[in-house]
Design a protein around this motif. Structure first.
Motif, mmCIF file in Angstrom:
data_model
loop_
_atom_site.group_PDB
_atom_site.id
_atom_site.type_symbol
_atom_site.label_atom_id
_atom_site.label_comp_id
_atom_site.label_asym_id
_atom_site.label_seq_id
_atom_site.Cartn_x
_atom_site.Cartn_y
_atom_site.Cartn_z
ATOM 1 N N LYS A 20 -6.097 -24.807 -14.285
ATOM 2 C CA LYS A 20 -4.954 -24.767 -15.214
ATOM 3 C C LYS A 20 -5.160 -25.673 -16.442
ATOM 4 O O LYS A 20 -6.000 -26.587 -16.409
ATOM 5 N N ILE A 22 -2.486 -27.767 -19.340
ATOM 6 C CA ILE A 22 -1.111 -27.993 -19.799
ATOM 7 C C ILE A 22 -1.041 -27.465 -21.229
ATOM 8 O O ILE A 22 -1.838 -27.852 -22.084
ATOM 9 N N GLU A 26 2.798 -32.461 -22.161
ATOM 10 C CA GLU A 26 2.272 -33.608 -21.415
ATOM 11 C C GLU A 26 2.814 -34.915 -22.020
ATOM 12 O O GLU A 26 3.205 -34.963 -23.187
ATOM 13 N N HIS A 27 2.855 -35.915 -21.238
ATOM 14 C CA HIS A 27 3.419 -37.245 -21.555
ATOM 15 C C HIS A 27 4.939 -37.222 -21.640
ATOM 16 O O HIS A 27 5.595 -38.033 -20.984
ATOM 17 N N ALA A 29 6.562 -35.153 -20.214
ATOM 18 C CA ALA A 29 6.890 -34.774 -18.832
ATOM 19 C C ALA A 29 7.182 -35.996 -17.971
ATOM 20 O O ALA A 29 7.982 -35.930 -17.033
ATOM 21 N N VAL A 30 6.529 -37.124 -18.307
ATOM 22 C CA VAL A 30 6.741 -38.348 -17.524
ATOM 23 C C VAL A 30 8.197 -38.824 -17.681
ATOM 24 O O VAL A 30 8.749 -39.479 -16.804
ATOM 25 N N GLY A 159 -9.027 -32.826 -15.432
ATOM 26 C CA GLY A 159 -7.605 -32.513 -15.632
ATOM 27 C C GLY A 159 -7.325 -31.020 -15.611
ATOM 28 O O GLY A 159 -6.270 -30.573 -16.037
ATOM 29 N N ARG A 233 10.380 -33.112 -14.219
ATOM 30 C CA ARG A 233 10.793 -34.207 -13.325
ATOM 31 C C ARG A 233 12.278 -34.423 -13.465
ATOM 32 O O ARG A 233 12.858 -34.112 -14.512
ATOM 33 N N ARG A 261 -11.707 -39.769 -18.864
ATOM 34 C CA ARG A 261 -10.425 -40.378 -19.207
ATOM 35 C C ARG A 261 -9.663 -40.684 -17.933
ATOM 36 O O ARG A 261 -9.934 -40.105 -16.891
ATOM 37 N N THR A 263 -5.849 -40.731 -16.454
ATOM 38 C CA THR A 263 -4.448 -40.346 -16.699
ATOM 39 C C THR A 263 -3.562 -41.591 -16.703
ATOM 40 O O THR A 263 -2.718 -41.765 -17.587
ATOM 41 N N VAL A 267 -1.029 -42.845 -19.660
ATOM 42 C CA VAL A 267 0.422 -42.920 -19.387
ATOM 43 C C VAL A 267 0.917 -44.343 -19.683
ATOM 44 O O VAL A 267 1.988 -44.535 -20.281
ATOM 45 N N GLY A 357 -3.525 -32.195 -21.282
ATOM 46 C CA GLY A 357 -3.558 -33.190 -20.204
ATOM 47 C C GLY A 357 -3.300 -34.577 -20.774
ATOM 48 O O GLY A 357 -2.678 -34.737 -21.820
ATOM 49 N N ALA A 358 -3.845 -35.565 -20.097
ATOM 50 C CA ALA A 358 -3.497 -36.947 -20.441
ATOM 51 C C ALA A 358 -4.056 -37.404 -21.780
ATOM 52 O O ALA A 358 -3.515 -38.300 -22.423
HETATM 53 C C1 LIG Z 1 0.084 -37.196 -19.024
HETATM 54 C C2 LIG Z 1 0.760 -36.332 -17.984
HETATM 55 O O1 LIG Z 1 1.956 -35.805 -18.531
HETATM 56 C C3 LIG Z 1 -0.125 -35.153 -17.606
HETATM 57 C C4 LIG Z 1 -1.463 -35.547 -17.072
HETATM 58 O O2 LIG Z 1 -2.302 -34.452 -16.967
HETATM 59 P P1 LIG Z 1 -3.754 -34.482 -16.355
HETATM 60 O O3 LIG Z 1 -3.811 -35.527 -15.290
HETATM 61 O O4 LIG Z 1 -4.695 -34.741 -17.465
HETATM 62 O O5 LIG Z 1 -3.843 -33.073 -15.796
HETATM 63 C C5 LIG Z 1 1.083 -37.188 -16.775
HETATM 64 C C6 LIG Z 1 2.048 -36.573 -15.787
HETATM 65 O O6 LIG Z 1 2.856 -35.712 -16.154
HETATM 66 O O7 LIG Z 1 2.006 -37.036 -14.635
#
Ligand SMILES: C[C@@](O)(CCOP(=O)(O)O)CC(=O)O
Ligand SMILES: Nc1ncnc2c1ncn2[C@@H]1O[C@H](COP(=O)(O)OP(=O)(O)O)[C@@H](O)[C@H]1O
Length: 455
Positions: A20, A22, A26-27, A29-30, A159, A233, A261, A263, A267, A357-358
């Motif tokens: 997959k 994202i 991302e971010h 989402a936290v 990721g 979340r 990298r 994550t 974050v 991703g991150a």
């Molecule tokens: C940065 C974040 O939003 C996504 C992390 O994506 P990944 O680990 O790179 O797949 C962290 C999260 O949502 O837990």
């Protein structure tokens, strides 16, 4: 050769599940904003060979990580897993690991790859733990012997959900072996397909718990369902993961910086920015939330997945991708290598690019504009490769978990061809795997069937 000793009663079969990316969010989402992840056409493939009755062994042959271990079925801790208060069934909803069961598995998982350096051995132990937990939960002491051979075209630890796709394959294979899944077939009632995908997904999550400790559930859900999912979340409550069943297949360039990298580090970076510049950071996170909501509205609008719908809306989707990247740059989670990719792609004007991703390394995605010239893409790919980037031409919104039962291709006019275990083990790289067994690579190949969510 192992294939020759397989049982004629149970044909060799193969399952496959996607990785997959994202696409949005991302971010943010936290901080409880929605994010959208979509399946890509890079996949894991698991070949399952049943051994003759006399061979009471189960072998894990995970080629990409060099794990090759055989357990004697009769020596595994069935008694612990089969205690009436512990026993789980294929329909059980398991959302946490049982410490007593984990403890019982430990010596068996730790028996793998004794001669390897600790770092590599840890990876093997994690994979073995996920497999043994699922095998002991879903199979039985009377189980015949099996060989599970896995190959994947998904880069590991980038990721892209490689571990979830492996867990979806294991879960689907084990549920198929105990005959608890029907189909998939085109006439399958939507509710039945839904139940089966969810069953595969739930057990894959258990595998993810073994591999990761604290997975969000997004990777296994998108891998099992295919297409795309929205993930959100919800404070201390469980996150919601909702499949987007109308996501079309869109051509995508996936570019790996090959720069490792973490994550957690990325974050933390955003957390730090938020602590020092709260209002500013909040407004960026809200901006990301808004653009994800706008993408969601577009994706769920009537006719979005039709040819007309796509051509009407691709520009809108692309703009949101570009804007999302800008916000991520402002949050400080890009990287000079990611910016270099964006710069090279922008010069060619072939599509819209964002990190996925991150960040801080990892991958970028470019959604192609319509009618891009093949020569321009090839030239870009050469330039990217010359600077050490790894390129994957893939598809966004790919199919979810699928099965090839038996592992035989019937090619029009050419008869049938059994997938040879040795050939599968030795297929050269991602290209070799896809040429041999690839989903969607040889469109005239009959055989692969996918569970599809309609509701
Ligand atoms: C940065 C974040 O939003 C996504 C992390 O994506 P990944 O680990 O790179 O797949 C962290 C999260 O949502 O837990
Ligand atoms: N092709 C594969 N073969 C065997 N195990 C795999 C494979 N891909 C991933 N895994 C398992 O998943 C783990 C990687 O998970 P992780 O670092 O979270 O990466 P990702 O984000 O790609 O899922 C590996 O350590 C391994 O245990």
């Amino acid at each position: 050769m192992e294939r020759k000793s397989s049982s004629p009663m149970a044909p060799t079969f193969m399952v496959s599940a996607p990785g997959k990316v994202i696409v949005f969010g991302e971010h943010a989402a936290v901080y409880d904003k929605p994010a959208i992840a979509a399946a890509i056409s890079l996949r894991s493939y698991l070949l399952v060979t049943t051994l003759s009755k006399s061979q009471r062994t189960v072998k894990l042959n995970f080629r990409d990580i060099g794990l090759d271990h055989t357990w004697k079925i009769d020596t595994l801790p069935w008694d612990v897993f089969q205690q009436p208060i512990k026993k789980k069934f294929y329909y059980s909803l398991v959302d946490s690991l049982d410490p007593e069961l984990l403890e019982a598995i430990k010596p068996h998982a730790e028996a793998v790859s004794k001669d390897l350096p600790e770092k590599q051995r840890k990876i093997h132990i994690r994979s073995a733990t996920a497999f043994l937990y699922l095998f002991l939960s879903l199979s039985s002491p009377e189980s015949p012997g099996f060989i599970y051979t896995l190959r994947s075209t998904i880069p590991i630890g980038a990721g892209l959900g490689s571990s979830a796709s492996v867990c979806v394959c294991l879960s689907a294979a084990l549920l198929l072996q105990i005959r608890t899944l029907a189909g998939p077939h085109p006439d399958q009632p939507p509710e039945e397909a839904e139940t089966q995908i969810e069953r595969i997904n739930r057990w894959a999550f258990v595998g993810e718990l073994c591999t990761h400790g604290d997975p969000s559930g997004i990777d296994n859900t998108v891998s099992a369902s295919g297409k795309a999912v929205v993930y959100q979340r919800n404070g201390a409550n469980a996150p919601t993961v909702t499949p987007l069943t109308k996501f079309p297949k869109l051509p995508l360039l996936l570019i790996d910086t090959q720069h490792a990298r973490s994550t957690a580090t990325q974050v933390d970076k955003v957390r730090g920015l938020r602590a020092n510049h709260e209002q500013l950071t909040e407004s960026i996170l809200n901006g990301i939330g808004q653009l994800t909501a706008s993408a969601l509205k577009l994706i769920t609008s009537p006719g979005f997945d039709s040819r007309d719908g796509i051509s009407r809306t691709l520009d809108h989707l692309g703009t949101l991708i570009r804007v999302n990247h800008g916000f991520l740059v402002s949050l400080g989670v890009s990287h000079p290598r990611l910016e270099r990719i964006r710069e090279l792609v922008d010069y060619t004007d072939i599509g819209w690019t964002k990190l996925t991703g991150a960040g801080g390394g990892g991958c970028a995605i470019t959604l192609f504009k319509p009618d891009v010239r093949e020569e321009t893409v090839q030239e870009l790919e050469r330039d990217l490769a010359a600077e050490g980037f790894r390129i994957y031409e893939t598809v966004l919104g790919a199919d979810g978990v699928g099965v090839l039962w038996p592992a035989v291709f019937r090619t029009e006019g050419e008869g049938s061809e059994e997938i040879d275990q040795e050939k599968f083990e030795n297929a050269p790289g991602a290209k070799g795997i896809e040429e041999l067994v690839g989903v969607g690579v040889h469109e005239n190949r009959e055989g692969w069937k996918f569970w599809t969510r309609y509701i």
